[in-house]
Design an enzyme around this catalytic site. Structure first.
Site, PDB file in Angstrom:
ATOM      1  CG  ASP A 207      -1.910   1.093   1.275  1.00 27.90           C
ATOM      2  OD1 ASP A 207      -2.746   1.148   0.371  1.00 27.90           O
ATOM      3  OD2 ASP A 207      -1.858   1.906   2.233  1.00 27.90           O
ATOM      4  CD  GLU A 264      -2.256   2.074  -3.473  1.00 28.91           C
ATOM      5  OE1 GLU A 264      -3.377   2.587  -3.607  1.00 28.91           O
ATOM      6  OE2 GLU A 264      -1.617   2.148  -2.407  1.00 28.91           O
TER       7      GLU A 264
END
Length: 539
Positions: A207, A264
């Protein structure tokens, strides 16, 4: 399960709270996921990616982690997680879990200890605590904003009521940013990686992979922050982040089984994104430029060419994606008046997409994507053609972006609505009691899985057939050779398959000497209609 499986794998993203509820509380859970493993295997994906299931106060749907080595009771327990990994592996599916390294919850033990220990303590080295500016430290250390809206700094108050230091939170106030310049943080995450690798996970989705390292000195930023915008200010895409991933790669490479990392990273420049994919760093990174392309043939040709070239330069595959838990689902995105013009969530007062037109384009976009070499990610429900819930009542919204934007940005709840499994069951079969943590739109009934699985012409069957052909024909390991088929057509060969996607153009004749393998819509004779994709092979 082949070596370097991540080069061409199709990975299915599961948003645990919205996939399947086994207990009846209205929230999805790990036993619910286990109960649907056969569904995923029948669809034909290679792996699953699980959004966070860690212990969390759920200020940001689990992306505010309070303990990286415990499962939140909402989802089950560690025994359930072990059972899920075992069941997935038994079905031939690899398991990727979410890792949230940019920030923790303010309820994490590390942050509580840092607050209690006070300024200058070793515990405070874990986070970005700073003295304020101004005569009495009353001003934040710099002008950084939260991507959810509002200031990016919050000031602590000492037990005696005295104003204290400030801490950085690029996201919600309950998500303090870690300080990745310190060995304490890096060593702690070595342990987190090993904890899950030891339990058998096959990889990590990272993330905010572009945000861990901040510019030295934390200088003021000249740009407004916004979520998922590919910015490169002093808090994004700093060169120092690559040292972190080289270290992680050494950890993963010490394990058997070809474990992988996917980033990401909202980095707009393909050449900068490719730096994350050098041979000693990440294995793959989401191609958000492809996701964000408008519905335009020239744009797709440009994005596909540029991103594949940048990735090939570092020996990495390109990782295609059209939807995820942070963006407007591509059915609704492509149903806007300017299709593909925005990935921001929509509310009832916003333009409402034409989801019939959007589904037609979404199916065409999916077949174009799945014919490209590299890996691909699918977001739960896209195989059913689900649109966003763009008319959610405001009083049920939970995304912190809604609250921190002073109720001006609907946020991401619309793409996180629970799955429809059974059309005629309460809650569409999501929960045995019919409870759902967010309401499902009426359109989900006709899209329910029991009305699509193994039904000819359904979106689910199109996905299944595409995945089977992709695997049998080796498209994920192939190469793109561009074909000129007109300005409105994205056309390329990949091995034995010729792919044509007609985007907003007049119907075009199919080439002679080819037979149809698969199409996104029924073809009127040997003609490719507007907003449709066909896979062909030589007769």
């Amino acid at each position: 399960m082949t070596a370097e499986w991540w080069r061409d794998a199709v990975i299915y993203q599961i948003y645990p709270r919205s996939f399947a509820d086994s207990t009846g509380d209205g929230y999805g859970d790990i036993p619910g996921i286990i109960s649907r493993i056969d569904y995923l295997a029948a669809l034909g994906v290679d792996a699953i990616w699980l959004s966070p299931f860690y212990r969390s106060p759920m200020a940001d749907a689990g992306y505010d982690v309070a303990d990286y080595e415990e499962i939140d009771p909402l989802f089950g327990n560690l025994t359930d997680a072990d059972r899920l990994i075992e069941a997935a592996h038994a079905a031939g599916l690899r398991v990727v879990v979410d890792l949230v390294p940019n920030h923790t919850s303010d309820e994490h033990r590390w942050f509580r200890e840092a607050v209690a220990a006070g300024p200058g303590s070793p515990e405070r080295e874990m986070y970005l605590f700073r003295d304020g500016r101004g005569t009495h430290g009353e001003l934040p250390p710099n002008n950084w904003k939260s991507v959810f809206g509002g200031p990016g700094w919050t000031r602590l108050t000492a037990p005696d009521g005295t104003p204290e230091q400030w801490y950085l939170h690029l996201f919600d106030v309950k998500q303090p940013d870690l300080d990745w310049s310190t060995e304490r943080v890096r060593a702690a995450f070595d342990g987190v990686l090993r904890f899950w690798l030891d339990r058998g996970v096959d990889g990590f989705r990272v993330d905010v992979a572009h945000g861990l390292v901040k510019a030295e000195g934390l200088p003021d930023d000249g740009d407004e922050q916004s979520l998922l915008d590919g910015q490169s200010g002093p808090m994004w895409d700093q060169d120092g982040v690559h040292d972190v991933y080289r270290r992680w790669r050494r950890v993963l490479d010490s394990y058997d089984g070809d474990r992988s990392l996917v980033a990401e990273a909202w980095v707009a420049d393909p050449a900068r994104l490719a730096l994350y994919l050098r041979p000693d760093e990440m294995h793959t990174a989401f191609n958000f430029q492809f996701l964000d392309s408008p519905w335009d043939a020239a744009s797709y040709r440009e994005v596909i060419t540029a991103t594949m070239a940048a990735d090939e330069a570092v020996g990495a595959p390109t990782t295609w994606v059209l939807s995820n838990h942070d963006v407007l689902r591509h059915v609704s995105r492509l149903g806007l008046r300017e299709p593909g013009s925005s990935h921001e969530g929509l509310g009832a007062a916003d333009e409402q997409p034409d989801n019939v037109v959007g589904l037609r384009r979404a199916r065409a976009a999916t077949l174009m994507m799945l014919a490209l070499p590299g890996s691909a990610y699918l977001y739960q429900g896209e195989e059913l053609g689900l649109p966003d819930h763009t008319t959610l009542p405001d009083d049920v919204r939970q995304d912190p972006a809604w609250f921190r934007s002073d109720f001006t940005k609907p946020g991401r709840d619309g793409c996180r609505v629970p799955m429809p499994w059974t059309a005629d069951a309460p809650g569409l079969g999501f929960s045995p009691t019919g409870r759902t943590w967010l309401p499902q739109p009426d359109s989900y009934r006709d899209a329910a899985a029991d009305r699509q699985v193994d039904v000819a012409g359904s979106t689910w069957s199109m996905y299944r057939d595409a995945l089977a052909l992709r695997r049998s024909l080796g498209l994920g390991r192939g190469e793109v050779e561009w074909i000129d088929a007109g300005a409105s057509v994205v056309a390329f060969d990949n091995g034995p398959v010729r792919v044509l996607t007609n985007i907003l153009g007049a119907p075009v004749d199919l080439p002679e000497g080819y037979r149809v393998l698969l199409s996104s819509h029924a073809l009127p004779g040997r003609v490719l209609p507007t907003d449709a994709t066909v896979w062909l092979t030589a007769e």
